[in-house]
Design a protein around this motif. Structure first.
Motif, PDB file in Angstrom:
ATOM      1  N   ILE A 177       0.717  -1.300   0.041  1.00 16.80           N
ATOM      2  CA  ILE A 177      -0.165   0.033  -0.050  1.00 16.80           C
ATOM      3  C   ILE A 177       0.637   1.208  -0.004  1.00 16.80           C
ATOM      4  O   ILE A 177       1.733   1.511   1.017  1.00 16.80           O
ATOM      5  N   ARG A 178       0.684   2.018  -1.006  1.00 17.63           N
ATOM      6  CA  ARG A 178       1.445   3.254  -1.141  1.00 17.63           C
ATOM      7  C   ARG A 178       0.872   4.487  -0.589  1.00 17.63           C
ATOM      8  O   ARG A 178       1.683   5.567  -0.700  1.00 17.63           O
ATOM      9  N   ILE A 179      -0.479   4.578  -0.241  1.00 17.91           N
ATOM     10  CA  ILE A 179      -1.117   5.816   0.134  1.00 17.91           C
ATOM     11  C   ILE A 179      -1.980   5.682   1.437  1.00 17.91           C
ATOM     12  O   ILE A 179      -2.044   4.420   1.815  1.00 17.91           O
ATOM     13  N   TYR A 228      -5.912   3.771  -9.817  1.00 14.13           N
ATOM     14  CA  TYR A 228      -5.994   2.897  -8.552  1.00 14.13           C
ATOM     15  C   TYR A 228      -5.325   1.898  -8.330  1.00 14.13           C
ATOM     16  O   TYR A 228      -4.803   1.474  -7.258  1.00 14.13           O
ATOM     17  N   THR A 229      -4.986   1.151  -9.546  1.00 12.42           N
ATOM     18  CA  THR A 229      -3.954  -0.076  -9.430  1.00 12.42           C
ATOM     19  C   THR A 229      -2.584   0.178  -8.972  1.00 12.42           C
ATOM     20  O   THR A 229      -1.992  -0.334  -8.397  1.00 12.42           O
ATOM     21  N   GLN A 230      -2.213   1.574  -8.721  1.00 12.16           N
ATOM     22  CA  GLN A 230      -0.945   1.886  -8.462  1.00 12.16           C
ATOM     23  C   GLN A 230      -0.887   2.399  -7.090  1.00 12.16           C
ATOM     24  O   GLN A 230       0.122   2.831  -6.716  1.00 12.16           O
ATOM     25  N   THR A 231      -1.992   2.395  -6.394  1.00 13.75           N
ATOM     26  CA  THR A 231      -1.962   2.776  -4.925  1.00 13.75           C
ATOM     27  C   THR A 231      -1.711   1.528  -3.993  1.00 13.75           C
ATOM     28  O   THR A 231      -1.357   2.000  -2.859  1.00 13.75           O
ATOM     29  N   GLY A 232      -1.777   0.547  -4.447  1.00 10.89           N
ATOM     30  CA  GLY A 232      -1.538  -0.647  -3.459  1.00 10.89           C
ATOM     31  C   GLY A 232      -2.667  -0.923  -2.712  1.00 10.89           C
ATOM     32  O   GLY A 232      -2.911  -2.060  -1.902  1.00 10.89           O
ATOM     33  N   LEU A 233      -3.806  -0.156  -2.860  1.00 12.10           N
ATOM     34  CA  LEU A 233      -4.842  -0.433  -2.112  1.00 12.10           C
ATOM     35  C   LEU A 233      -5.958  -1.530  -2.586  1.00 12.10           C
ATOM     36  O   LEU A 233      -5.938  -1.912  -3.736  1.00 12.10           O
ATOM     37  N   GLN A 234      -6.669  -2.113  -1.426  1.00 17.11           N
ATOM     38  CA  GLN A 234      -7.638  -3.216  -2.154  1.00 17.11           C
ATOM     39  C   GLN A 234      -8.755  -2.578  -2.742  1.00 17.11           C
ATOM     40  O   GLN A 234      -9.310  -1.454  -2.345  1.00 17.11           O
TER      41      GLN A 234
END
Length: 413
Positions: free
Chosen positions: A23-25, A233-239
């Motif tokens: 997760i990046r954010i 969204y795919t670059q945020t690391g969030l599910q």
């Protein structure tokens, strides 16, 4: 030696996968937790949310606020699909009690789509925490704007827990909504893809006096940490939590604007009712190879059309053998999204003149097409020759002015 090399490669692969999933954010709810809910202390809190309102560990914002010792959560408010996501798309949501917390749940997608004074009488502050998909016709931002109006009219604070725009903060496509097309699927005069987070959009609605009668609410945004405009969204690391039944994956948000306007006509299958919602165009009278060839000859940047064959499980074309194309986005940065459905309509008319969309689709659905387009001009101009070039300038006429205006409200670089 070979075993050691293979093991080393496997370890590197696993490490890279783990890194990719990191997760990046931090979303607004994560930052609010870091701040120990300071902005909510001593206030009676109402929460507008749904299953997408979760922290980085997938815990519901409802439960987080309900369990926080210094937060007095007193009411919940449900958009389309409901607070817990248990209502089918388009179905009215009713006022109930939340089974987990016992709190009253007021519907913002039933008899009223705007909170009434009675719904707000027991709260001091409305908190909004919903993941939208960055497209004007998706109704969560309409719910947010109407709730801001209600907060302004009833003297309540409004706090947005910010979340990413899944298509990033750079793509702006589509004309501004015109007066005769304002509706719950085009509530405010913004482009179809507007390139703002929900927090930034709230600031703009407030700052530009775009709410009813120019009302302004007492607004606060709990900013994210680590999000950049270039991130999808795919670059945020969030599910990803499905924001509606037909937006099951983060990349579904990329495709919703690709076919959603045409989809309002029920004229072709766009994959709703099959396994790839919004990612395709098909009908029983289409010849897949011919349509794919025509579309690929247009050399649309970042996009390839693949011929495909299918039988939808429900919705348009249920049980029928259909042919058409799947849209493959090869370069997201370069790909125009909303343009694609109009190019499909153009090439369908070129291949099958007797199937031209506006001469063949259900006229009873034209009104919804216009509302989602934000202008009757799109349909009226296109229907004359079935050419994208006839509406392209109109579709993009407001984009650059909106980009300049919206930069005033950017919270992220």
């Amino acid at each position: 030696m070979k075993k050691i090399i293979i093991l080393s490669l496997l370890c590197l692969l696993c490490a890279s996968v783990a890194q990719a999933q990191k997760i990046r954010i931090k979303t607004g709810i994560e930052v609010l937790k870091e701040q120990n809910f300071k902005c909510l202390e001593g206030k009676r809190v109402g929460l507008i949310t749904n299953p997408t309102g979760v922290d980085n560990q997938m815990k519901s914002t409802i439960d987080i606020l309900h369990e926080a010792p210094n937060v007095n959560l007193v009411a919940l408010y449900g958009p389309e699909h409901g607070v817990r996501g248990d209502v089918h798309a388009g179905d009215h949501v009713t006022d109930i009690k939340d089974a987990s917390t016992g709190l009253p749940v007021y519907s913002l997608y039933g008899k009223t789509r705007k909170a009434t004074p009675d719904m707000l009488k027991d709260i001091d502050v409305l908190v909004y925490d919903i993941q939208d998909i960055g497209c004007r016709s998706f109704t969560y931002i309409s719910t947010m704007g109407l709730a801001m109006e209600a907060a302004a009219e009833n003297g309540k604070e409004f706090i947005v827990l910010d979340r990413p725009n899944p298509v990033g903060g750079l793509k702006i496509e589509g004309n501004l909504v015109e007066d005769d097309c304002i509706s719950f699927v085009s509530q405010f005069k913004i482009p179809y893809l507007y390139g703002l987070t929900c927090g930034e959009l709230a600031l703009m609605l407030n700052g530009e006096k775009m709410l009813k009668d120019g009302e302004q609410c007492n607004l606060q945004i709990v900013k994210m940490k680590g999000w950049k405009r270039k991130m999808d969204y795919t670059q945020t690391g969030l599910q990803w939590v499905p924001s509606s039944p037909h937006i099951p994956h983060p990349h579904s948000a990329f495709f919703y604007p690709v076919s959603g306007i045409l989809g309002e006509l029920g004229y072709m299958s766009i994959g709703v009712g099959y396994t790839i919602p919004f990612q395709m165009f098909a009908a029983e009278w289409v010849e897949a190879e011919k349509l794919a060839r025509n579309l690929n000859s247009l050399k649309v940047p970042g996009v390839i059309f693949r011929p495909m064959y299918l039988k939808p499980f429900y919705s348009v074309g249920k049980g029928e053998l259909l042919q058409g194309v799947q849209v493959h986005i090869m370069d997201f940065g370069k790909a125009p999204l909303s343009d694609l459905q109009f190019l499909v309509m153009q090439e369908v008319a070129a291949l099958y003149p007797d199937r031209a969309v506006f001469g063949h689709a259900d006229k009873g659905r034209f009104n919804m097409f216009d509302k989602v387009s934000g202008s009757r001009q799109i349909r009226e101009r296109f229907s004359k020759r079935n050419r994208w070039e006839d509406i392209r300038d109109y579709w993009y006429k407001d984009a650059e002015d909106f980009r300049k205006l919206s930069k005033k409200y950017y919270l992220y670089k």
